[in-house]
Design an enzyme around this catalytic site. Structure first.
Site, PDB file in Angstrom:
ATOM      1  N   SER A  11       0.848  -1.189   0.000  1.00  0.00           N
ATOM      2  CA  SER A  11       0.000   0.000   0.000  1.00  0.00           C
ATOM      3  C   SER A  11       0.880   1.235   0.000  1.00  0.00           C
ATOM      4  CB  SER A  11      -0.894   0.007   1.241  1.00  0.00           C
ATOM      5  OG  SER A  11      -0.144   0.346   2.402  1.00  0.00           O
ATOM      6  N   ASP A  12       0.321   2.378  -0.369  1.00  0.00           N
ATOM      7  CA  ASP A  12       1.022   3.623  -0.101  1.00  0.00           C
ATOM      8  C   ASP A  12       0.804   3.956   1.374  1.00  0.00           C
ATOM      9  OD1 ASP A  12       2.495   5.953  -0.469  1.00  0.00           O
ATOM     10  OD2 ASP A  12       1.567   6.383  -2.393  1.00  0.00           O
ATOM     11  N   TRP A  13       1.489   4.962   1.852  1.00  0.00           N
ATOM     12  CA  TRP A  13       1.493   5.280   3.288  1.00  0.00           C
ATOM     13  C   TRP A  13       0.055   5.415   3.834  1.00  0.00           C
ATOM     14  CZ3 TRP A  13       5.988   6.501   6.341  1.00  0.00           C
ATOM     15  CH2 TRP A  13       5.707   6.922   7.637  1.00  0.00           C
ATOM     16  N   ASN A  14      -0.335   4.456   4.643  1.00  0.00           N
ATOM     17  CA  ASN A  14      -1.633   4.447   5.319  1.00  0.00           C
ATOM     18  C   ASN A  14      -2.812   4.443   4.347  1.00  0.00           C
ATOM     19  OD1 ASN A  14      -3.267   4.429   7.685  1.00  0.00           O
ATOM     20  ND2 ASN A  14      -3.613   6.621   7.492  1.00  0.00           N
TER      21      ASN A  14
END
Length: 775
Positions: free
Chosen positions: A316-319
């Site tokens: 995933s991208d950050w969060n």
């Protein structure tokens, strides 16, 4: 000889031994040899009991299968958990949060770390991972977008070189530095196609064309990964998919597009990069068909895994998993984890939803063990592939790190990349290259001296103090006594400073030529750097107006991480060099171009708008039912009332100090049968005063199709070097591949009919031909 061989008495010796000797011999064997035999036997048992996943003579698939069979559900969930390290403290600091993370690592609850940098630090953290029950090593990831310590031109600028070998080499050098600092994995290249210069992240991509973007993406993957030895790193394709279409150019915003647009415009670079062997893919922050892409099953399962047979892993991208709650797609973090996982997402960057809820979701039957084993298995595969189970510290060599980072050969490559990325947009009266014998140069503009504006957001471990400013580059080229600097404007405000302008004008009047460095700060390029206004700041325009009045030749050097609106400054300058954000060797590269030591050959990969209201403007736009006036009086057609539809500088545009002409466009036939090859030839001549490189570009158009097609599409290019006075015939081939396109389901379509062919120096200035495709 084996230990038990000492218990055997040769027959010839047995006949001569006395009973006493036999007794003594047996005592010695019982006291010394039998323990040796027992130890040897234990060693053989230990060897036989060595876990299969630690046996190097087996295949990776066999080792992964064995390891999965030994892992608990909690340990599997841990492999899907990626945490960020604190660059300011580190594992040895005693910081409470760090110590908690180290304990999680030792417990097998972490599979990867990002932002843990350096051979020493990564070794310390890896040692903690090896203390876990199964000793599974960590993957260390980091954003290496255009260099690690040695900084290369931003990817958008690099793409303007139209040099795939250069892009691959730059990525390889970056990978070598990154791996020397203990890092295994970069979150790049960005494969997003975008026509939105307000979006700060256009700097990370290859511009507006999907075909060219695909070539660049594949080259960068090959450069980063190589053969995945210790000098290379895993690549990660981002942001999957469609993030370049963010609404109004705003970061983290909504995106909406048809599947037909998805397949034909936004997916080709990702597909090419997957085919080049990319190890991982990153979800975006955006949406597709009303669903956040992190939880979009169509994109991940249908397209990436099923249609493309992607065998790598996703992160995933950050969060971005947790942010599905804010989007309104998930009710809470547990629901987000379930939806992301079932959509095909794997590693969770910083949300910590997977590690927390995977065991619970599995117990409740909301996810399957088969899917969990598949996801974890893909991550483990690349840990084995990198050799981390066999040598966890292969990337933790401090001596190699010291010798590799910012080495002279790396800076040399950065210089080559930077000068090949400079685009000459205007050169009236052959002001450039600077003439020999120039004694006095007025260098004006804060950006020419202030290094804190030279770098963008994505500089990894780069330090602007180690970069070469424009002023320093000109000092090297001409000597300090030839250069007189004036600030000219303030970078912190748009208020016109009359005193600064007056001092700059006085400087210009006493000079032979004026070089003005204008634009916007490099710090405004990158993530969370969207802008509503991409015009040159007004105080800089006013400065140019006053300098123009001096009558001195005026060269504008434009620094920016995106295309700016240059309409207001175009007529105020004799020459315009677009220098983007060029990295460590910026000043030296620009100086080489200004002096003619290097003849510029770069071409734009995004169209430059005439006006902010024109955005998005791009060459490969779709047809309209009213392309021209319908009443014979200039009315009732698709246009603006205040400006025309054309960009200020089109896609593929760039000048040099040579002058190239195109003639004799010839097609091998007027009819192309399905499955055959059409040859397209054109003569290119260098009628200028300098040897130079030219990017010869091939475009096609499909005037009538079952789905409307763009007015023009790039399908090939050749970068050639011609000596002054030389002419050469350049040849392209057209096959089914260049003529096909996708429907909304991702099926490849090839339709018979008329096609147009265009060859030229850019997307606007072309020679035209045509042929017919028959089934």
């Amino acid at each position: 000889m084996l230990p038990w061989d000492y218990l055997i008495i040769p027959e010839e010796e047995a006949t001569t031994l006395t009973n006493a000797n036999l007794i003594i011999n047996r005592i010695i064997m019982i006291k010394y040899v039998l323990p040796l035999l027992a130890a040897f036997s234990m060693a053989r048992v230990t060897l036989a009991q060595k876990p299969i996943y630690m046996q190097t003579d087996l295949t990776i698939e066999e080792r992964v299968k064995d390891l999965l069979g030994r892992m608990t559900v909690e340990e599997k969930a841990g492999q899907l958990n990626q945490l960020a390290g604190d660059l300011n403290t580190g594992p040895a600091s005693g910081n409470a949060d760090w110590q908690n993370r180290l304990e999680a690592i030792k417990s097998g609850k972490v599979g990867s770390m990002l932002n843990v940098i350096g051979a020493s630090k990564t070794r310390q953290v890896q040692e903690a991972a090896l203390k876990s029950r199964l000793g599974i090593p960590l993957l260390f990831g980091y954003d290496v977008i255009h260099g690690f310590k040695t900084i290369f031109p931003i990817p958008l600028a690099e793409a303007c070189s139209w040099d795939l070998e250069l892009a691959e080499k730059n990525a390889s050098v970056a990978a070598n530095e990154t791996s020397a600092a203990g890092v295994h994995w970069t979150f790049g290249p960005m494969c997003d196609i975008s026509t939105e210069p307000r979006w700060g992240r256009v700097m990370e991509g290859a511009g507006e064309d999907p075909w060219y973007g695909a070539q660049i993406a594949a080259a960068r993957v090959k450069g980063f990964q190589g053969n995945l030895d210790n000098n290379h790193i895993l690549a990660c394709l981002k942001h999957f998919a469609g993030y370049g279409a963010v609404e109004a150019g705003k970061e983290y915003a909504y995106t909406d597009m048809s599947r037909q647009a998805l397949w034909n415009k936004y997916l080709p670079p990702f597909k090419a990069a997957v085919e080049a062997g990319a190890a991982s893919v990153m979800n975006g922050f955006n949406t597709f068909e009303g669903i956040p892409v992190t939880g979009n099953e169509y994109l991940v399962n249908t397209v990436l895994k099923n249609k493309w047979n992607f065998k790598g892993f996703l992160v995933s991208d950050w969060n971005s998993i947790g942010e599905m709650v804010a989007w309104g797609y998930a009710s809470d973090k547990k629901d987000a984890a379930m939806k992301a996982f079932n959509a095909g997402s794997m590693m969770d960057m910083e949300t910590q939803a997977m590690v927390e809820y995977i065991p619970e979701l599995l117990k409740e039957g909301k996810i399957s063990l088969e899917a969990l084993n598949y996801a974890v298995g893909r991550i483990l595969y690349y840990k084995f592939k990198l050799g981390l189970f066999d040598n966890p510290f292969a990337y933790c060599d401090e001596q190699r790190e010291k010798a590799t980072l910012l080495s002279p050969q790396n800076r040399k490559q950065a210089l080559e990349a930077a000068k090949r990325s400079v685009v000459l947009l205007k050169n009236d009266n052959k002001v450039l290259p600077l003439k020999k014998g120039i004694k006095k140069i007025a260098l004006i503009g804060s950006f020419a001296r202030e290094k804190n504006h030279m770098y963008d957001f994505w500089i990894a471990q780069g330090n602007v103090k180690e970069a070469v400013s424009l002023e320093e580059g000109l000092h090297t080229a001409f000597g300090k006594s030839a250069i007189r600097y004036s600030e000219g404007y303030s970078t912190s405000a748009e208020v016109m400073d009359k005193a600064k302008i007056a001092e700059a004008v006085a400087n210009a009047r006493n000079a032979d030529i004026v070089i003005v460095n204008i634009g916007i700060s490099g710090t405004l390029a990158g993530e969370d750097r969207s802008l509503s206004d991409i015009n040159v700041p007004q105080n800089q325009v006013e400065l140019l107006r006053e300098l123009k009045k001096t009558g001195k030749p005026l060269v504008a050097v434009v620094s920016a991480g995106r295309p700016l609106v240059l309409t207001g400054v175009h007529d105020l300058c004799d020459a315009i060099l677009y220098t983007w954000v060029l990295g460590s060797e910026s000043g030296n590269a620009i100086a080489e171009v200004l002096t003619g030591q290097y003849n510029p050959s770069a071409k734009t990969v995004m169209s430059f708008p005439k006006s902010l209201g024109q955005v998005p403007v791009y060459y490969n736009h779709y047809r309209t039912g009213r392309p021209t006036t319908t009443d014979g009086m200039g009315n009732w057609y698709s246009r603006y009332r205040d400006i025309d539809n054309e960009p200020l500088y089109p896609f593929g545009y760039g000048l040099g100090y040579s002058r190239f002409t195109y003639s004799n466009l010839v097609l091998s036939d007027s009819i192309l049968k399905n499955g055959e090859t059409l040859r397209v030839k054109v003569t290119v001549a260098n009628n200028g005063e300098y040897d130079g490189e030219e990017v010869v570009q091939l475009y096609i158009s499909d005037p009538a199709a079952s789905i409307i097609r763009p007015v023009k599409e790039l399908k090939g290019f050749r970068k050639i070097l011609l000596k002054k006075g030389e002419a050469r015939e350049v040849e392209f081939t057209i096959t089914n591949k260049e003529l096909s396109f996708y429907d909304a389901s991702g099926n490849n379509l090839l339709e018979a009919g008329k096609f147009e062919v265009f060859v030229g120096a850019n997307s606007r200035d072309v020679l035209t031909g045509g042929f017919r495709l028959e089934e």
